[in-house]
Design a protein around this motif. Structure first.
Motif, PDB file in Angstrom:
ATOM      1  N   ASN A 171       0.598  -0.769  -3.882  1.00  0.00           N
ATOM      2  CA  ASN A 171       0.294  -1.038  -2.478  1.00  0.00           C
ATOM      3  C   ASN A 171       0.765   0.108  -1.582  1.00  0.00           C
ATOM      4  O   ASN A 171       0.071   0.503  -0.635  1.00  0.00           O
ATOM      5  CB  ASN A 171       0.936  -2.361  -2.043  1.00  0.00           C
ATOM      6  N   HIS A 230      -0.146  -7.130   1.083  1.00  0.00           N
ATOM      7  CA  HIS A 230      -0.946  -6.724   2.238  1.00  0.00           C
ATOM      8  C   HIS A 230      -0.063  -6.033   3.273  1.00  0.00           C
ATOM      9  O   HIS A 230       1.013  -6.521   3.604  1.00  0.00           O
ATOM     10  CB  HIS A 230      -1.591  -7.993   2.845  1.00  0.00           C
ATOM     11  N   ASN A 262       3.376  -3.353  -8.747  1.00  0.00           N
ATOM     12  CA  ASN A 262       2.464  -3.777  -7.681  1.00  0.00           C
ATOM     13  C   ASN A 262       2.866  -3.208  -6.323  1.00  0.00           C
ATOM     14  O   ASN A 262       2.010  -2.818  -5.520  1.00  0.00           O
ATOM     15  CB  ASN A 262       2.395  -5.306  -7.626  1.00  0.00           C
ATOM     16  N   SER A 263       4.181  -3.165  -6.044  1.00  0.00           N
ATOM     17  CA  SER A 263       4.649  -2.606  -4.771  1.00  0.00           C
ATOM     18  C   SER A 263       4.299  -1.124  -4.670  1.00  0.00           C
ATOM     19  O   SER A 263       3.892  -0.636  -3.610  1.00  0.00           O
ATOM     20  CB  SER A 263       6.162  -2.792  -4.631  1.00  0.00           C
ATOM     21  N   ALA A 309      -7.671   1.374  -3.062  1.00  0.00           N
ATOM     22  CA  ALA A 309      -7.632   0.030  -3.638  1.00  0.00           C
ATOM     23  C   ALA A 309      -8.830  -0.241  -4.537  1.00  0.00           C
ATOM     24  O   ALA A 309      -8.799  -1.157  -5.350  1.00  0.00           O
ATOM     25  CB  ALA A 309      -7.567  -1.024  -2.524  1.00  0.00           C
ATOM     26  N   PRO A 357       5.345  -4.917   2.683  1.00  0.00           N
ATOM     27  CA  PRO A 357       4.158  -5.750   2.480  1.00  0.00           C
ATOM     28  C   PRO A 357       4.443  -7.228   2.729  1.00  0.00           C
ATOM     29  O   PRO A 357       5.581  -7.689   2.613  1.00  0.00           O
ATOM     30  CB  PRO A 357       3.807  -5.512   1.002  1.00  0.00           C
ATOM     31  N   ALA A 414      -3.520  -4.377  -1.998  1.00  0.00           N
ATOM     32  CA  ALA A 414      -3.462  -4.006  -3.425  1.00  0.00           C
ATOM     33  C   ALA A 414      -2.216  -4.640  -4.019  1.00  0.00           C
ATOM     34  O   ALA A 414      -1.182  -4.740  -3.360  1.00  0.00           O
ATOM     35  CB  ALA A 414      -3.417  -2.495  -3.586  1.00  0.00           C
ATOM     36  N   HIS A 416      -2.337 -11.575  -2.844  1.00  0.00           N
ATOM     37  CA  HIS A 416      -2.253 -10.113  -2.824  1.00  0.00           C
ATOM     38  C   HIS A 416      -1.080  -9.648  -1.961  1.00  0.00           C
ATOM     39  O   HIS A 416      -0.641 -10.359  -1.058  1.00  0.00           O
ATOM     40  CB  HIS A 416      -3.520  -9.511  -2.195  1.00  0.00           C
ATOM     41  N   ARG A 422      -1.312   2.405   1.162  1.00  0.00           N
ATOM     42  CA  ARG A 422      -0.863   2.541   2.560  1.00  0.00           C
ATOM     43  C   ARG A 422      -0.723   4.012   2.935  1.00  0.00           C
ATOM     44  O   ARG A 422      -1.208   4.448   3.984  1.00  0.00           O
ATOM     45  CB  ARG A 422       0.478   1.830   2.742  1.00  0.00           C
TER      46      ARG A 422
END
Length: 451
Positions: A303, A339, A299-300, A364, A327, A274, A337, A307
């Motif tokens: 994600n 990951h 964005n972090s 996601a 990530p 994500a 992306h 997780r």
């Protein structure tokens, strides 16, 4: 069939004829012969037996093309995951053969109506499978002797072999004229939805909702789905590539970067995928964009939410669980992306359907908390996602693998339905998220349309 694999098919015919003289010891039997490798998508495109299925894992040198069905499970109406688990467990007990695979998928939201033929869940034990690993190919024929006349089942397999066509080379798809395009939701409605999700009061209880868009494109000619998938595959080789065509009218194809899970015995591999940005025009720009994505708080955060959710739902099912703290960047053709890898050692007896129930839909593609996000999507998004963002893959006794069907298309006569989504969290900008949807459609549009 001509001279195409004639010696291999003669060997299979001999095995089938031998089977007719000896009572089957198990409900499901699989016969196998080896053959030289060939391009499986060109073979699949030439066949006229349905369903047609293609599967290629993201990071392995194996692909599968399959036709026909000797057994299938299809649920057009609502089905409880526990019922699916029970049915699948019963099937596993009907054979000791290790290579039996059921291919298929689950809709994103199994509480609402899905697409015709695909349903809320649809799994198939194919009649004929070609499995290629490197330059080796195995041809498999599956027979289902449960509640069937053995001679009729053997004859059905012989008929399927007789009706196989020789592969033809796939020519690149003709660029088509765009006859019309419509987006659902349209931008004005999209903007409203993003603003609703990012309101402070809503966001406090539902920190993430993945909103998506259905883009319907009408074109001047019919589209050959397997040719499109072959081109897409060439442009995104580090993705899952798969397709399901249950009739000539509709085919669902996907080049998805996202793994739902891979299970090998009790070992599980999954991931948080994500957070998105575009690719650069040169290596320096590409690295700058990647670093900006790593440094981006929105964005972090997105994600990290994914997780944490996966860790939370897998913990009760696992003896051991490990997840990347930081990530990494996962690069595709047009986008990149964030990951994180997640690994688990499952508790004894945990089934694939327990894993599907725990993991799907992921944050996601749905949001957090799951039920609140799904309720918002159900009421506001304005269309049925069907198998888009569903779980597609295969079950096997020793190894099962599923992908989340994100970069995907539903192909109908003279029409291609494209889908794209974006995770909406605090600070999301409607215009930027809309542009992200466009970026996610860029690869497949460039294959199809002559702009």
């Amino acid at each position: 069939m001509g001279h195409f694999f004639s010696s291999q098919f003669n060997e299979l015919i001999t095995k089938l004829n031998q089977l007719s003289k000896v009572p089957a010891r198990e409900s499901i039997i699989q016969l196998s012969v080896e053959a030289p490798a060939l391009p499986l998508l060109s073979w699949l495109a030439a066949q006229t037996q349905f369903p047609k299925i293609y599967w290629h894992g993201r990071d392995r040198d194996e692909d599968v093309a399959a036709i026909g069905a000797c057994k299938s499970f299809f649920f057009e109406d609502q089905v409880d995951d526990s019922v699916l688990a029970q049915i699948y467990q019963q099937q596993r007990n009907k054979t000791n053969q290790q290579d039996i695979r059921y291919y298929g998928g689950l809709a994103f939201d199994r509480t609402v109506e899905s697409w015709p033929e695909f349903g809320r869940a649809h799994f198939v034990l194919p009649r004929i499978e070609l499995r290629r690993t490197g330059n080796k190919l195995r041809i498999l024929v599956n027979l289902n002797f449960e509640n069937t006349d053995p001679q009729q089942e053997i004859q059905a397999a012989l008929t399927a072999i007789e009706q196989i066509n020789k592969p033809k080379p796939l020519s690149p798809p003709n660029k088509m004229t765009l006859m019309g395009r419509s987006d659902l939701p349209r931008y004005e409605r999209w903007k409203e939805l993003v603003e609703q999700v990012t309101q402070e009061k809503f966001n406090r209880t539902t920190p993430k909702v993945v909103l998506s868009r259905h883009t319907q494109i009408d074109v001047s000619d019919d589209i050959e789905p397997w040719t499109v998938l072959a081109c897409w595959q060439g442009r995104n080789p580090n993705s899952f590539q798969f397709g399901f065509q249950f009739s000539p009218e509709r085919a669902f194809i996907s080049c998805s970067p996202e793994r739902l899970y891979l299970r090998r015995q009790q070992e599980l591999f999954t991931e948080a995928l994500a957070g998105t940005t575009v690719r650069g025009l040169n290596p320096d720009e590409d690295n700058l964009l990647a670093q900006a994505l790593l440094d981006d708080i929105k964005n972090s955060h997105e994600n990290q939410l994914v997780r944490q959710h996966i860790v939370d739902v897998l913990t009760p099912l696992s003896q051991y669980l490990g997840a990347d703290e930081q990530p990494k960047i996962f690069k595709l053709n047009h986008i990149q992306h964030l990951h994180r890898s997640i690994r688990a050692q499952l508790q004894p007896g945990v089934s694939d359907f327990e894993l599907l129930r725990a993991l799907h839909p992921t944050p996601a593609v749905g949001g957090l908390p799951r039920e609140a996000a799904l309720s918002f999507i159900r009421q506001r998004e304005g269309y049925a996602r069907g198998w888009y963002t569903g779980a597609c893959g295969y079950f096997n006794r020793n190894e099962s693998e599923f992908s989340v069907a994100i970069r995907s298309a539903l192909i109908e006569p003279r029409r291609i339905n494209l889908f794209a989504g974006a995770g909406i969290v605090a600070g999301s900008d409607p215009q930027a998220e809309w542009q992200e949807l466009e970026n996610k459609l860029a690869t497949v549009l460039s294959i199809l349309i002559d702009f």
